[in-house]
Design an enzyme around this catalytic site. Structure first.
Site, mmCIF file in Angstrom:
data_model
loop_
_atom_site.group_PDB
_atom_site.id
_atom_site.type_symbol
_atom_site.label_atom_id
_atom_site.label_comp_id
_atom_site.label_asym_id
_atom_site.label_seq_id
_atom_site.Cartn_x
_atom_site.Cartn_y
_atom_site.Cartn_z
ATOM 1 N N LYS A 73 0.805 -1.216 0.000
ATOM 2 C CA LYS A 73 0.000 0.000 0.000
ATOM 3 C C LYS A 73 0.843 1.274 0.000
ATOM 4 O O LYS A 73 0.401 2.312 -0.506
ATOM 5 C CB LYS A 73 -0.938 0.022 1.215
ATOM 6 C CG LYS A 73 -2.057 -0.994 1.150
ATOM 7 C CD LYS A 73 -2.973 -0.861 2.356
ATOM 8 C CE LYS A 73 -4.096 -1.883 2.308
ATOM 9 N NZ LYS A 73 -5.032 -1.727 3.440
ATOM 10 N N ASP A 109 -10.049 2.661 2.425
ATOM 11 C CA ASP A 109 -9.998 1.983 3.718
ATOM 12 C C ASP A 109 -10.545 2.856 4.847
ATOM 13 O O ASP A 109 -11.279 2.385 5.720
ATOM 14 C CB ASP A 109 -8.557 1.585 4.066
ATOM 15 C CG ASP A 109 -8.112 0.321 3.353
ATOM 16 O OD1 ASP A 109 -8.976 -0.490 2.967
ATOM 17 O OD2 ASP A 109 -6.895 0.136 3.185
#
Length: 289
Positions: A73, A109
């Site tokens: 990420k 997220d």
């Protein structure tokens, strides 16, 4: 001819990922043609080559969108052309798309976590000045801390390497957020719990999922905060050692499956313009493969 949406997930390991089931259900719910594949990229010294190759497929239009999970990420950020405000603030991207010929990193997220947290906790259980303890300081933790801080929580970040927690706090400094760092060990956590009213405990580490499914991130010999809702981002297994301990302590708790569903729906909408019905995604992960 209808557009074919070729989507996928970059990360490692990926054998237990529910993302293909979620996004295939999203395609069906939206009446779209497409596929969702797994692209395992081990964190080796030459993993950048593999990442660049997949991103170039997206740039050429061979792929319509990519998700990114542990451990990439943050690794993908310098390979992208631009970042959304959330991805830039968090310092991690979990969703990539091509917009106006440019590779754009997004982070769904944070919003996915917060929406599911409020669904799980219930708004009436959140005090006016809530305090949260987040375990971990990686990409997932950054999204959780960002979401909580923006929602006016006071956040404590605990990492086994305290300097990593301090780096997270420093990265978000300059905003009107109340965030502090501490070490993820028994003495530090015991002291925090003794002096603060922690109403939320979040595990944002991979401890509790395969191959660490029998391990808890919470130190032995320290009781869980007595008033805390315990939220574990791990969803496979459904009940981690941390959640088992929360249940034994009589604490309300939830795993990360709801967050997975919410962030997936938001990513799918970015790629296709269609927000799939949540019920369809919930059914997809409840059904046996």
């Amino acid at each position: 001819m209808a557009q074919m949406y070729r989507l996928g997930l970059i990360g490692y390991p990926l054998e237990h990922s529910l993302s293909p089931r979620l996004h295939q259900a999203a395609l069906r719910a939206c009446g779209l043609e497409g596929e969702y594949r797994l692209y395992p990229v081990p964190p080796s010294p030459d993993c950048k080559t593999a990442l660049v190759g997949l991103l170039e497929q997206l740039r050429r239009g061979e792929l319509a969108g990519l998700n990114v999970t542990i451990p990439h990420k943050q690794r993908v950020l310098p390979l992208l052309d631009e970042l959304s405000q959330a991805a830039q603030a968090i310092g991690a991207a979990n969703t990539i798309l091509l917009r106006d010929g440019r590779l754009r990193g997004e982070n769904t997220d944070a919003a996915g976590f917060l929406s599911d947290l409020k669904r799980q906790m219930g708004r009436n259980t959140i005090s006016e000045t809530p305090e949260a303890l987040v375990l971990g300081a990686g990409g997932a933790a950054r999204a959780v801390v960002f979401a909580l801080a923006r929602d006016n929580w006071r956040v404590w970040v605990a990492a086994r390497r305290r300097e990593q927690a301090e780096e997270l706090v420093s990265a978000m400094r300059g905003r009107e957020y109340e965030i502090a760092a501490l070490s993820l060990n028994a003495p530090a956590l015991a002291e925090l719990i003794a002096h603060r009213r922690i109403t939320l405990l979040v595990n944002a580490t991979p401890v509790g999922m395969t191959p660490l499914a029998d391990v808890s991130p919470w130190p032995e010999g320290v009781g869980l905060p007595q008033l805390a809702f315990v939220y574990d981002l791990v969803y496979n297994p459904a009940e981690t050692p941390l959640l088992q301990a929360a249940k034994r302590a009589g604490l309300a708790n939830a795993n990360g499956l709801g967050m997975l569903i919410d962030q997936a729906a938001r990513a799918f909408e970015l790629w296709t313009g269609c927000l799939p019905a949540r019920q369809a995604l919930e059914q997809a992960v409840q059904d046996k493969p």
